[in-house]
Design a protein around this motif. Structure first.
Motif, short mmCIF file in Angstrom:
data_model
loop_
_atom_site.label_atom_id
_atom_site.label_comp_id
_atom_site.label_asym_id
_atom_site.label_seq_id
_atom_site.Cartn_x
_atom_site.Cartn_y
_atom_site.Cartn_z
N TYR A 28 -36.06 -63.14 -43.90
CA TYR A 28 -35.11 -62.43 -43.04
C TYR A 28 -35.79 -61.29 -42.31
O TYR A 28 -35.49 -61.02 -41.13
N ILE A 29 -36.68 -60.59 -42.99
CA ILE A 29 -37.39 -59.47 -42.35
C ILE A 29 -38.19 -59.97 -41.16
O ILE A 29 -38.15 -59.39 -40.07
N VAL A 30 -38.93 -61.06 -41.36
CA VAL A 30 -39.75 -61.60 -40.28
C VAL A 30 -38.88 -62.03 -39.11
O VAL A 30 -39.15 -61.68 -37.94
N ALA A 31 -37.81 -62.77 -39.38
CA ALA A 31 -36.94 -63.27 -38.31
C ALA A 31 -36.34 -62.12 -37.52
O ALA A 31 -36.31 -62.15 -36.27
N GLN A 32 -35.85 -61.09 -38.21
CA GLN A 32 -35.24 -59.96 -37.51
C GLN A 32 -36.27 -59.14 -36.75
O GLN A 32 -36.01 -58.66 -35.64
N ALA A 33 -37.46 -58.98 -37.32
CA ALA A 33 -38.51 -58.22 -36.65
C ALA A 33 -38.95 -58.90 -35.37
O ALA A 33 -39.10 -58.26 -34.32
N VAL A 34 -39.16 -60.20 -35.43
CA VAL A 34 -39.56 -60.96 -34.24
C VAL A 34 -38.46 -60.89 -33.18
O VAL A 34 -38.73 -60.66 -32.00
N ALA A 35 -37.20 -61.06 -33.61
CA ALA A 35 -36.09 -61.02 -32.67
C ALA A 35 -35.94 -59.65 -32.01
O ALA A 35 -35.46 -59.55 -30.88
N SER A 36 -36.37 -58.61 -32.73
CA SER A 36 -36.27 -57.24 -32.21
C SER A 36 -37.45 -56.86 -31.32
O SER A 36 -37.48 -55.75 -30.79
N GLY A 37 -38.42 -57.74 -31.20
CA GLY A 37 -39.56 -57.49 -30.32
C GLY A 37 -40.78 -56.90 -30.98
O GLY A 37 -41.74 -56.53 -30.30
N TYR A 38 -40.79 -56.81 -32.31
CA TYR A 38 -41.98 -56.32 -33.00
C TYR A 38 -43.11 -57.33 -32.91
O TYR A 38 -42.89 -58.55 -32.87
N GLN A 176 -24.11 -64.26 -45.26
CA GLN A 176 -24.66 -64.12 -43.91
C GLN A 176 -23.99 -63.03 -43.08
O GLN A 176 -24.55 -62.59 -42.09
N GLU A 177 -22.79 -62.60 -43.46
CA GLU A 177 -22.13 -61.58 -42.67
C GLU A 177 -22.73 -60.21 -42.93
O GLU A 177 -23.24 -59.95 -44.02
N HIS A 178 -22.67 -59.38 -41.90
CA HIS A 178 -23.13 -58.00 -42.07
C HIS A 178 -21.97 -57.14 -42.56
O HIS A 178 -20.84 -57.29 -42.11
N LYS A 179 -22.27 -56.22 -43.47
CA LYS A 179 -21.29 -55.25 -43.94
C LYS A 179 -21.93 -53.87 -43.89
O LYS A 179 -23.16 -53.75 -43.88
N PRO A 180 -21.12 -52.83 -43.88
CA PRO A 180 -21.69 -51.47 -43.91
C PRO A 180 -22.53 -51.27 -45.17
O PRO A 180 -22.12 -51.63 -46.27
N THR A 194 -23.68 -55.11 -55.07
CA THR A 194 -24.30 -56.28 -54.47
C THR A 194 -24.54 -56.03 -52.99
O THR A 194 -23.87 -55.18 -52.38
N ILE A 195 -25.50 -56.74 -52.43
CA ILE A 195 -25.84 -56.62 -51.02
C ILE A 195 -26.55 -57.90 -50.59
O ILE A 195 -27.21 -58.55 -51.41
N SER A 196 -26.42 -58.27 -49.34
CA SER A 196 -27.08 -59.48 -48.86
C SER A 196 -28.54 -59.21 -48.54
O SER A 196 -28.91 -58.11 -48.14
N ARG A 197 -29.34 -60.23 -48.70
CA ARG A 197 -30.74 -60.12 -48.30
C ARG A 197 -30.86 -59.81 -46.81
O ARG A 197 -31.76 -59.10 -46.37
#
Length: 222
Positions: A28-38, A176-180, A194-197
């Motif tokens: 998830y970290i890799v996917a989000q980082a790439v999507a964010s332009g890192y 998969q949903e985002h929560k605060p 609990t928290i999602s990856r």
């Protein structure tokens, strides 16, 4: 102390290294980082497991190997360590502390200061805040040796001169949903959670350009 939105006080770090990238949170970290332009580089032992890490530069090597780490870190600006290890009721665990010691040395040699590392609820002074089932069954029977190594890992980071943040998530889930996300250092009223990856990955990436939790150890949960 609680926060839901870190403030961006540091200059952007577009070039990052992710360790533990083939793990369930690391992906998830890799996917989000790439999507964010890192500009993302990952160090993996198995290139086959890294085949799905689209958009990242793949370096093959062992995270415990300081030489491999230095090669991976060249020209980078920050490191996210999501290294993990399976439950080990009987065998001693040393992967996390050994890799972290090598990483700290490599970062200093390559003059990289920003480190964000994941450990978990139950490490350090968060022990005893995981709830009845975790604290009395899961931790002592399955994870005691893993957490002993997480404690060594945290001590190595605390003793470094790096600009570090250690993140301790609550019990991880696959939702998969985002929560605060709540980030806390006062655990007096914490008894599990609990928290999602996916949300852990988002929080970790937020820290790359934030000083809110610099040299602190936030516990994060929904």
């Amino acid at each position: 102390m609680t926060t839901s939105a870190p403030q961006s006080n540091l200059a952007a770090f577009p070039k990052i290294v992710i360790l533990g990238a083939t793990g369930p949170t690391g992906r998830y970290i890799v996917a989000q980082a790439v999507a964010s332009g890192y500009d993302v580089t990952v160090l993996v032992r198995s290139p086959e497991k890294a085949a799905e890490l689209k958009g990242a530069k793949i370096v093959v090597g062992d995270a415990r190997d300081e030489k491999a780490l230095r090669q991976t870190l060249k020209g980078r600006d920050a490191v996210i360590s999501a290294l993990g290890t399976p439950a080990s009721p009987f065998r001693e665990v040393t992967l996390l502390s050994t890799a972290t010691r090598a990483l700290v040395n490599a970062m200093k040699a390559e003059q990289i200061s920003r480190l964000i590392a994941v450990t978990g609820l139950g490490a350090g002074d968060s022990k005893g805040h995981g709830g009845f089932l975790f604290d009395n069954l899961i931790y002592p029977l399955l994870l005691r040796k893993v957490y002993a190594d997480k404690n060594r890992q945290e001590a190595i980071i605390h003793g470094s001169d790096l600009d570090w943040t250690i993140v301790r998530p609550s019990i991880l889930n696959k939702k998969q949903e985002h929560k605060p996300v709540r980030a806390l250092t006062d655990l007096s009223d914490v008894h599990g959670g609990t928290i999602s990856r996916k949300d852990v990955a988002t929080f970790l990436l937020d820290q790359v350009t934030s000083s809110t939790w610099l040299n602190k150890t936030p516990f994060i949960t929904w």
